[in-house]
Scaffold this motif. Structure first.
Motif, PDB file in Angstrom:
ATOM      1  N   GLU A  34      74.228 -24.164  66.514  1.00 44.01           N
ATOM      2  CA  GLU A  34      74.220 -25.619  66.361  1.00 44.01           C
ATOM      3  C   GLU A  34      74.844 -25.989  65.019  1.00 44.01           C
ATOM      4  O   GLU A  34      74.161 -26.101  64.014  1.00 44.01           O
ATOM      5  CB  GLU A  34      72.782 -26.153  66.460  1.00 44.01           C
ATOM      6  CG  GLU A  34      72.178 -26.045  67.841  1.00 44.01           C
ATOM      7  CD  GLU A  34      72.869 -26.964  68.858  1.00 44.01           C
ATOM      8  OE1 GLU A  34      73.508 -27.943  68.441  1.00 44.01           O
ATOM      9  OE2 GLU A  34      72.760 -26.683  70.066  1.00 44.01           O
ATOM     10  N   HIS A  35      76.147 -26.160  65.028  1.00 45.78           N
ATOM     11  CA  HIS A  35      76.859 -26.534  63.815  1.00 45.78           C
ATOM     12  C   HIS A  35      77.154 -28.036  63.817  1.00 45.78           C
ATOM     13  O   HIS A  35      77.238 -28.643  64.884  1.00 45.78           O
ATOM     14  CB  HIS A  35      78.182 -25.761  63.720  1.00 45.78           C
ATOM     15  CG  HIS A  35      78.016 -24.351  63.270  1.00 45.78           C
ATOM     16  ND1 HIS A  35      79.057 -23.605  62.757  1.00 45.78           N
ATOM     17  CD2 HIS A  35      76.932 -23.538  63.229  1.00 45.78           C
ATOM     18  CE1 HIS A  35      78.621 -22.394  62.447  1.00 45.78           C
ATOM     19  NE2 HIS A  35      77.337 -22.332  62.722  1.00 45.78           N
ATOM     20  N   PRO A  36      77.351 -28.632  62.639  1.00 47.60           N
ATOM     21  CA  PRO A  36      77.751 -30.044  62.598  1.00 47.60           C
ATOM     22  C   PRO A  36      79.032 -30.263  63.411  1.00 47.60           C
ATOM     23  O   PRO A  36      79.982 -29.485  63.313  1.00 47.60           O
ATOM     24  CB  PRO A  36      78.010 -30.292  61.104  1.00 47.60           C
ATOM     25  CG  PRO A  36      77.202 -29.254  60.400  1.00 47.60           C
ATOM     26  CD  PRO A  36      77.197 -28.054  61.294  1.00 47.60           C
ATOM     27  N   GLY A  37      79.045 -31.309  64.237  1.00 48.23           N
ATOM     28  CA  GLY A  37      80.237 -31.619  65.028  1.00 48.23           C
ATOM     29  C   GLY A  37      80.491 -30.658  66.173  1.00 48.23           C
ATOM     30  O   GLY A  37      81.615 -30.576  66.674  1.00 48.23           O
ATOM     31  N   ARG A  38      79.448 -29.955  66.621  1.00 43.77           N
ATOM     32  CA  ARG A  38      79.611 -28.930  67.662  1.00 43.77           C
ATOM     33  C   ARG A  38      80.364 -29.471  68.889  1.00 43.77           C
ATOM     34  O   ARG A  38      81.315 -28.843  69.373  1.00 43.77           O
ATOM     35  CB  ARG A  38      78.224 -28.416  68.080  1.00 43.77           C
ATOM     36  CG  ARG A  38      78.239 -27.467  69.279  1.00 43.77           C
ATOM     37  CD  ARG A  38      76.824 -27.103  69.719  1.00 43.77           C
ATOM     38  NE  ARG A  38      76.830 -26.526  71.045  1.00 43.77           N
ATOM     39  CZ  ARG A  38      76.975 -25.237  71.306  1.00 43.77           C
ATOM     40  NH1 ARG A  38      77.116 -24.377  70.315  1.00 43.77           N
ATOM     41  NH2 ARG A  38      76.979 -24.782  72.546  1.00 43.77           N
ATOM     42  N   ALA A  39      79.953 -30.621  69.408  1.00 43.54           N
ATOM     43  CA  ALA A  39      80.582 -31.155  70.631  1.00 43.54           C
ATOM     44  C   ALA A  39      82.057 -31.449  70.394  1.00 43.54           C
ATOM     45  O   ALA A  39      82.903 -31.171  71.261  1.00 43.54           O
ATOM     46  CB  ALA A  39      79.849 -32.416  71.083  1.00 43.54           C
ATOM     47  N   LYS A  40      82.387 -31.988  69.229  1.00 44.27           N
ATOM     48  CA  LYS A  40      83.784 -32.290  68.920  1.00 44.27           C
ATOM     49  C   LYS A  40      84.625 -31.017  68.868  1.00 44.27           C
ATOM     50  O   LYS A  40      85.760 -30.990  69.355  1.00 44.27           O
ATOM     51  CB  LYS A  40      83.883 -33.016  67.572  1.00 44.27           C
ATOM     52  CG  LYS A  40      83.391 -34.445  67.582  1.00 44.27           C
ATOM     53  CD  LYS A  40      83.624 -35.066  66.209  1.00 44.27           C
ATOM     54  CE  LYS A  40      83.141 -36.507  66.165  1.00 44.27           C
ATOM     55  NZ  LYS A  40      83.368 -37.103  64.821  1.00 44.27           N
ATOM     56  N   VAL A  41      84.076 -29.980  68.257  1.00 42.92           N
ATOM     57  CA  VAL A  41      84.817 -28.721  68.146  1.00 42.92           C
ATOM     58  C   VAL A  41      85.067 -28.137  69.536  1.00 42.92           C
ATOM     59  O   VAL A  41      86.178 -27.689  69.855  1.00 42.92           O
ATOM     60  CB  VAL A  41      84.070 -27.703  67.258  1.00 42.92           C
ATOM     61  CG1 VAL A  41      84.835 -26.380  67.210  1.00 42.92           C
ATOM     62  CG2 VAL A  41      83.870 -28.259  65.856  1.00 42.92           C
ATOM     63  N   LEU A  42      84.027 -28.146  70.380  1.00 37.55           N
ATOM     64  CA  LEU A  42      84.167 -27.589  71.726  1.00 37.55           C
ATOM     65  C   LEU A  42      85.223 -28.339  72.542  1.00 37.55           C
ATOM     66  O   LEU A  42      85.901 -27.744  73.383  1.00 37.55           O
ATOM     67  CB  LEU A  42      82.815 -27.626  72.442  1.00 37.55           C
ATOM     68  CG  LEU A  42      81.780 -26.619  71.944  1.00 37.55           C
ATOM     69  CD1 LEU A  42      80.406 -26.912  72.535  1.00 37.55           C
ATOM     70  CD2 LEU A  42      82.201 -25.191  72.289  1.00 37.55           C
ATOM     71  N   GLU A  43      85.367 -29.627  72.269  1.00 39.51           N
ATOM     72  CA  GLU A  43      86.366 -30.416  72.990  1.00 39.51           C
ATOM     73  C   GLU A  43      87.774 -30.232  72.428  1.00 39.51           C
ATOM     74  O   GLU A  43      88.756 -30.484  73.126  1.00 39.51           O
ATOM     75  CB  GLU A  43      85.999 -31.905  72.923  1.00 39.51           C
ATOM     76  CG  GLU A  43      84.750 -32.270  73.716  1.00 39.51           C
ATOM     77  CD  GLU A  43      84.318 -33.708  73.465  1.00 39.51           C
ATOM     78  OE1 GLU A  43      85.049 -34.434  72.743  1.00 39.51           O
ATOM     79  OE2 GLU A  43      83.252 -34.102  73.987  1.00 39.51           O
ATOM     80  N   SER A  44      87.869 -29.807  71.179  1.00 39.06           N
ATOM     81  CA  SER A  44      89.159 -29.823  70.479  1.00 39.06           C
ATOM     82  C   SER A  44      89.993 -28.565  70.671  1.00 39.06           C
ATOM     83  O   SER A  44      91.191 -28.572  70.358  1.00 39.06           O
ATOM     84  CB  SER A  44      88.932 -30.042  68.980  1.00 39.06           C
ATOM     85  OG  SER A  44      88.381 -28.885  68.369  1.00 39.06           O
ATOM     86  N   GLN A  45      89.378 -27.481  71.137  1.00 43.00           N
ATOM     87  CA  GLN A  45      90.082 -26.196  71.204  1.00 43.00           C
ATOM     88  C   GLN A  45      89.846 -25.506  72.540  1.00 43.00           C
ATOM     89  O   GLN A  45      88.815 -25.727  73.192  1.00 43.00           O
ATOM     90  CB  GLN A  45      89.546 -25.239  70.129  1.00 43.00           C
ATOM     91  CG  GLN A  45      89.821 -25.611  68.713  1.00 43.00           C
ATOM     92  CD  GLN A  45      89.223 -24.566  67.780  1.00 43.00           C
ATOM     93  OE1 GLN A  45      88.092 -24.105  67.974  1.00 43.00           O
ATOM     94  NE2 GLN A  45      89.973 -24.183  66.767  1.00 43.00           N
ATOM     95  N   PRO A  46      90.774 -24.616  72.950  1.00 44.81           N
ATOM     96  CA  PRO A  46      90.474 -23.740  74.078  1.00 44.81           C
ATOM     97  C   PRO A  46      89.307 -22.823  73.726  1.00 44.81           C
ATOM     98  O   PRO A  46      89.189 -22.372  72.591  1.00 44.81           O
ATOM     99  CB  PRO A  46      91.752 -22.923  74.279  1.00 44.81           C
ATOM    100  CG  PRO A  46      92.752 -23.415  73.306  1.00 44.81           C
ATOM    101  CD  PRO A  46      92.095 -24.379  72.379  1.00 44.81           C
TER     102      PRO A  46
END
Length: 243
Positions: free
Chosen positions: A47-59
């Motif tokens: 659980e890192h800060p911005g987890r959902a954004k990171v998962l959406e931003s990269q393969p």
């Protein structure tokens, strides 16, 4: 100059982003910021800060990430990839490919300094969060395969950036450029989407800031973790570029 691919592995709360900014100033270099971060978050559940954004931003598939890196590597003479050591999980075949195609560089920081910083972002960090055990495993893989053992220590670099970066470039077979010593304040286009959570200090900087010792004492609950990390740090520091 032939196409050169550099893969730098670091633990968190180090100067890896500043080094990425340094390489981004070169006239011949393309940089890539933590391309396996989404893969790591998916596999680890961290659980890192911005987890959902990171998962959406990269393969999230490491084989697709590797394909993208291979394609990116054709766009410039030098490709510099910044990676976190602890992101390298559940991807043995890709790791093998990284060692085959990229020159490894290992970035370390005294764990007392690193843990004081990490504890503010990730309270009560685990060994996994520090990346030290993963760094050691990657280093030993390079060692066992007779690959270059190029280690950067953050304190050594901050105390004399030109000396350490010049020595690094010589080992990598690329010319040192004075432009590596400074950059404009603010983000760069290559920043990962997580920059808003982690990169404030770099965005406010224009060069490598002089090393300043920490004045805080390490909290007692981090002592066992520190001792474990320190033994790994000492092993790698023996190979670090230093005067």
């Amino acid at each position: 100059m032939e196409n050169i691919k550099i893969n730098m592995w670091s633990g968190p709360r180090n100067i890896s982003t500043a080094i990425m900014y340094s390489f981004a100033q070169r006239s011949d270099t393309q940089v890539v910021d933590e391309p396996f971060y989404a893969h790591y978050l998916l596999q680890s559940g961290a659980e890192h800060p911005g987890r959902a954004k990171v998962l959406e931003s990269q393969p999230k598939d490491p084989s697709i990430v590797m394909q993208n890196l291979t394609a990116t590597g054709t766009n410039s003479d030098v490709l510099f990839v910044k990676n976190m050591a602890h992101h390298m999980i559940e991807m043995d075949e890709i790791l093998e490919q990284l060692f085959e195609e990229f020159t490894p560089v290992f970035l370390i920081r005294d764990p007392a300094d690193m843990l004081l910083s990490l504890d503010k972002s990730l309270p009560d960090p685990s060994l996994r969060d520090t990346g030290y055990q993963h760094l050691l495993g990657l280093f030993e893989t390079a060692e066992n395969n007779d690959l270059p053992l190029t280690v950067l220590d953050s304190k050594e670099l901050l105390e004399d950036p030109e000396f350490v970066l010049s020595a690094l470039c010589e080992r990598l077979g690329i010319p040192f450029e004075e432009s590596m010593l400074s950059w404009q304040p603010g983000p760069i286009p290559e920043d990962g989407i997580w920059a808003e959570y982690w990169y404030d200090n770099v965005h406010q900087s224009t060069r490598f800031k002089p090393y300043t010792p920490k004045t805080e004492n390490l909290p007692n609950h981090l002592d066992p973790l520190y001792e474990h990390c320190k033994s790994i740090y000492d092993r790698l520091f023996a190979h670090a570029i230093k005067k």
